[in-house]
Design an enzyme around this catalytic site. Structure first.
Site, mmCIF file in Angstrom:
data_model
loop_
_atom_site.group_PDB
_atom_site.id
_atom_site.type_symbol
_atom_site.label_atom_id
_atom_site.label_comp_id
_atom_site.label_asym_id
_atom_site.label_seq_id
_atom_site.Cartn_x
_atom_site.Cartn_y
_atom_site.Cartn_z
ATOM 1 N N LYS A 63 0.834 -1.217 0.000
ATOM 2 C CA LYS A 63 0.000 0.000 0.000
ATOM 3 C C LYS A 63 0.867 1.265 0.000
ATOM 4 O O LYS A 63 0.606 2.196 -0.747
ATOM 5 C CB LYS A 63 -0.905 0.044 1.246
ATOM 6 N N ARG A 80 -8.913 1.394 9.213
ATOM 7 C CA ARG A 80 -8.393 0.086 9.635
ATOM 8 C C ARG A 80 -9.443 -0.757 10.347
ATOM 9 O O ARG A 80 -9.190 -1.909 10.670
ATOM 10 C CB ARG A 80 -7.283 0.287 10.652
ATOM 11 N N ARG A 86 11.955 -5.530 4.557
ATOM 12 C CA ARG A 86 11.770 -4.107 4.227
ATOM 13 C C ARG A 86 12.762 -3.211 4.976
ATOM 14 O O ARG A 86 13.005 -3.371 6.159
ATOM 15 C CB ARG A 86 10.344 -3.691 4.591
ATOM 16 N N ARG A 131 11.855 -1.104 10.391
ATOM 17 C CA ARG A 131 10.833 -0.717 11.364
ATOM 18 C C ARG A 131 10.782 -1.740 12.489
ATOM 19 O O ARG A 131 10.903 -2.938 12.250
ATOM 20 C CB ARG A 131 9.466 -0.656 10.669
ATOM 21 N N ARG A 160 0.467 -8.371 13.706
ATOM 22 C CA ARG A 160 -0.158 -7.435 12.766
ATOM 23 C C ARG A 160 -1.091 -8.173 11.804
ATOM 24 O O ARG A 160 -2.151 -7.663 11.437
ATOM 25 C CB ARG A 160 0.918 -6.670 11.991
HETATM 26 P P1 AMP Z 1 1.335 0.968 8.787
HETATM 27 O O1 AMP Z 1 2.514 1.801 8.444
HETATM 28 O O2 AMP Z 1 0.093 1.378 8.026
HETATM 29 O O3 AMP Z 1 1.599 -0.507 8.685
HETATM 30 O O4 AMP Z 1 0.996 1.262 10.327
HETATM 31 C C1 AMP Z 1 1.934 0.970 11.342
HETATM 32 C C2 AMP Z 1 1.243 0.933 12.694
HETATM 33 O O5 AMP Z 1 0.658 2.212 12.964
HETATM 34 C C3 AMP Z 1 0.092 -0.044 12.794
HETATM 35 O O6 AMP Z 1 0.517 -1.356 13.107
HETATM 36 C C4 AMP Z 1 -0.709 0.582 13.925
HETATM 37 O O7 AMP Z 1 -0.105 0.362 15.189
HETATM 38 C C5 AMP Z 1 -0.591 2.059 13.616
HETATM 39 N N1 AMP Z 1 -1.651 2.515 12.685
HETATM 40 C C6 AMP Z 1 -1.497 2.968 11.410
HETATM 41 N N2 AMP Z 1 -2.670 3.311 10.874
HETATM 42 C C7 AMP Z 1 -3.603 3.070 11.834
HETATM 43 C C8 AMP Z 1 -5.003 3.219 11.882
HETATM 44 N N3 AMP Z 1 -5.703 3.664 10.825
HETATM 45 N N4 AMP Z 1 -5.636 2.883 13.043
HETATM 46 C C9 AMP Z 1 -4.956 2.442 14.114
HETATM 47 N N5 AMP Z 1 -3.631 2.256 14.132
HETATM 48 C C10 AMP Z 1 -2.947 2.577 13.000
#
Ligand code: AMP
Length: 215
Positions: free
Chosen positions: A17, A92, A128, A162, A173
């Site tokens: 994404k 989410r 990554r 990360r 996750r």
């Molecule tokens: P991502 O980079 O989208 O994989 O997000 C990394 C982490 O940020 C996730 O595992 C969540 O802990 C938090 N996070 C990102 N977007 C959201 C969201 N829309 N709602 C809740 N937590 C989020």
């Protein structure tokens, strides 16, 4: 607040994404809104919000809806979403989807789901690396930097993994995705303007299809 086209990119962690949202933002000029990036920035800056989110994110859980909603609203009120907006990692869960539909106030989003095989996901996430300088994303298995595992070939910046891309966190996750985010597929597909792309192909093949669908 006014919106042009709103594109939601939906998919499991590791579906691509972030990579695809960046490419689509470049080709379309739409504003890229990644809640994950916004939250990581808040953690880096050590803001109140960042302090509340750090441990939750490192454990692979979702941060509370009201904190994410606050970020999305702040970003929207910057007014730069007039031509269009790409949502990456948001919504989410169902509560966030309902909140978004109130913010959009009648504008119907286009939703593109990027589908990937689960065995691909672990390699994609654990491999990554992100450049701390320019944000470019590499993968040590599939698309390594020509300057080795630690240095960005574009800007010379340091490549970082990360904390939530460690294998035990990846599993959590995926669990959170199945429980809370996968139901978004039913939610948006029943509302129309919903498309699926095969994310197992090369970045450029997937990008070409998303460009066409998002137009
Ligand atoms: P991502 O980079 O989208 O994989 O997000 C990394 C982490 O940020 C996730 O595992 C969540 O802990 C938090 N996070 C990102 N977007 C959201 C969201 N829309 N709602 C809740 N937590 C989020």
């Amino acid at each position: 607040m006014s919106f042009g086209r709103v594109v939601i990119l939906l998919g499991a962690p590791g579906a691509g994404k972030g990579t695809q949202a960046k490419l689509l933002a470049e080709s379309s000029g739409y504003l890229h809104v990644s809640t994950g990036d916004l939250l990581r920035e808040a953690v880096r800056q050590g803001s109140e919000l960042g302090k509340r989110c750090k441990a939750i994110m490192e454990a692979g859980e979702l941060v509370p809806d009201e904190l994410v909603s606050q970020l999305v609203e702040e970003k929207n009120s910057s007014g730069r979403a007039d031509s269009g907006m790409i949502l990456d990692g948001y919504p989410r869960n169902l509560a966030q989807a309902e909140f978004l539909s109130r913010v959009l106030n009648g504008v119907r989003p286009k939703t593109i789901r990027i589908r990937v095989d689960e065995d691909q996901v672990v390699k994609r996430l654990s491999g990554r690396r992100t450049c701390s300088g320019c944000g470019r994303i590499y993968n040590v298995f599939f698309s390594p930097s020509a300057k080795g595992e630690a240095e960005c070939e574009a800007c010379g910046g340091k490549l970082l993994q990360r904390k939530d891309d460690r294998e035990e966190v990846i599993r959590e996750r995926m669990h959170v995705y199945r429980q809370q985010t996968a139901p978004m597929i039913g939610y948006y597909s029943s509302r129309g303007d919903f498309f699926e792309v095969d994310g197992n192909r090369s970045v450029s093949e997937v990008a070409a299809e998303i460009d066409r669908l998002a137009a």
